[in-house]
Design an enzyme around this catalytic site. Structure first.
Site, PDB file in Angstrom:
ATOM      1  N   HIS A  99       0.848  -1.195   0.000  1.00 31.57           N
ATOM      2  CA  HIS A  99       0.000   0.000   0.000  1.00 31.57           C
ATOM      3  C   HIS A  99       0.877   1.235   0.000  1.00 31.57           C
ATOM      4  O   HIS A  99       1.995   1.229   0.507  1.00 31.57           O
ATOM      5  CB  HIS A  99      -0.930   0.011   1.224  1.00 31.57           C
ATOM      6  N   HIS A 101       0.943   5.196   1.182  1.00 35.15           N
ATOM      7  CA  HIS A 101       0.350   6.229   2.039  1.00 35.15           C
ATOM      8  C   HIS A 101       0.401   7.557   1.294  1.00 35.15           C
ATOM      9  O   HIS A 101       1.472   7.950   0.800  1.00 35.15           O
ATOM     10  CB  HIS A 101       1.170   6.415   3.317  1.00 35.15           C
TER      11      HIS A 101
HETATM   12  P1  AMP Z   1       2.284   0.237   7.222  1.00 40.26           P
HETATM   13  O1  AMP Z   1       2.982   0.483   8.522  1.00 40.26           O
HETATM   14  O2  AMP Z   1       2.939   0.944   6.070  1.00 40.26           O
HETATM   15  O3  AMP Z   1       2.079  -1.240   6.966  1.00 40.26           O
HETATM   16  O4  AMP Z   1       0.864   0.933   7.354  1.00 40.26           O
HETATM   17  C1  AMP Z   1      -0.304   0.279   7.727  1.00 40.26           C
HETATM   18  C2  AMP Z   1      -1.379   1.323   7.798  1.00 40.26           C
HETATM   19  O5  AMP Z   1      -2.642   0.680   7.769  1.00 40.26           O
HETATM   20  C3  AMP Z   1      -1.337   2.168   9.080  1.00 40.26           C
HETATM   21  O6  AMP Z   1      -1.183   3.546   8.739  1.00 40.26           O
HETATM   22  C4  AMP Z   1      -2.678   1.874   9.743  1.00 40.26           C
HETATM   23  O7  AMP Z   1      -3.221   2.994  10.405  1.00 40.26           O
HETATM   24  C5  AMP Z   1      -3.520   1.425   8.567  1.00 40.26           C
HETATM   25  N1  AMP Z   1      -4.627   0.528   8.936  1.00 40.26           N
HETATM   26  C6  AMP Z   1      -4.546  -0.614   9.630  1.00 40.26           C
HETATM   27  N2  AMP Z   1      -5.772  -1.166   9.765  1.00 40.26           N
HETATM   28  C7  AMP Z   1      -6.640  -0.342   9.126  1.00 40.26           C
HETATM   29  C8  AMP Z   1      -8.043  -0.337   8.924  1.00 40.26           C
HETATM   30  N3  AMP Z   1      -8.827  -1.329   9.407  1.00 40.26           N
HETATM   31  N4  AMP Z   1      -8.601   0.685   8.230  1.00 40.26           N
HETATM   32  C9  AMP Z   1      -7.831   1.693   7.747  1.00 40.26           C
HETATM   33  N5  AMP Z   1      -6.489   1.737   7.904  1.00 40.26           N
HETATM   34  C10 AMP Z   1      -5.903   0.750   8.599  1.00 40.26           C
END
Ligand code: AMP
Ligand code: ZN
Length: 137
Positions: A99, A101
C-alpha cells in the site's frame, strides 16, 4: 489471502471508508492518520510488498496516485503531500499487503522529520555505491 486485513476489507468483512475504487486499485481513509486526510492506495490483488507488484500496474498506479494526491490536497487545503511506502518489517511495514500512504502536509506540522547521517569518508560512500551498482540486476 485469508489472514490479510486489506483482503478482508474487499470481502466485506472489515468496514472501511472508501475514497476510490476501480478494477485494479482501491483507496480508503487510514484509520490512524498522521494528518487528517491521510489515505492508502492498495492493489486489489494481494502482493506483499513493492517487489511483488507487476510493472504493468505502474502506469495506472502513478496516474491514480496523482489524481488522489490532487484530491487530498484540494480537500484538505494541504500545501504538500508525502507518498510513503514501507517494505518489510524493519521499514515499519505492519500490513503485509502492499500500500501507498498519501499524507497531506501543512506548513509547520512537524511530521516525518529525520536527522541526516553522514559517511565517514568519500571512499566509504564510493565503495558502497559500487556494491549497489553491482547488485542491481
Ligand atoms: P504500514 O505500517 O505501512 O504497513 O501501514 C499500515 C497502515 O494501515 C497504518 O497507517 C494503519 O493505520 C492502517 N490501517 C490498519 N488497519 C486499518 C483499517 N482497518 N482501516 C484503515 N487503515 C488501517
Ligand atoms: Zn491482502
Amino acid at each position: 489471502m485469508a489472514d490479510c486485513i486489506f483482503c478482508a476489507m474487499q470481502r466485506g468483512e472489515i468496514p472501511f471508508v472508501e475514497v476510490f475504487s476501480n478494477n485494479n486499485l482501491f483507496a480508503f481513509m487510514d484509520i490512524g492518520p498522521l494528518n487528517h486526510g491521510h489515505i492508502l492506495i492498495v492493489p486489489k490483488k494481494h502482493y506483499a510488498n513493492m517487489f511483488e507488484v507487476p510493472v504493468e500496474l505502474g502506469g495506472e498506479l502513478l496516474e491514480t496516485m496523482q489524481a488522489l494526491g490532487r484530491g487530498v490536497m484540494e480537500a484538505t487545503g494541504a500545501g504538500g503531500l508525502n507518498v510513503v511506502q514501507n517494505n518489510f518489517a524493519p521499514s515499519g511495514q505492519a500490513v503485509f499487503h502492499v500500500h501507498w500512504h498519501l499524507i497531506p502536509r501543512f506548513e509547520g506540522d512537524g511530521l516525518l522529520k529525520w536527522t541526516p547521517g553522514k559517511y565517514d569518508s568519500n571512499e566509504q560512500m564510493q565503495a558502497l555505491a559500487e556494491l549497489i551498482r553491482k547488485a542491481v540486476k
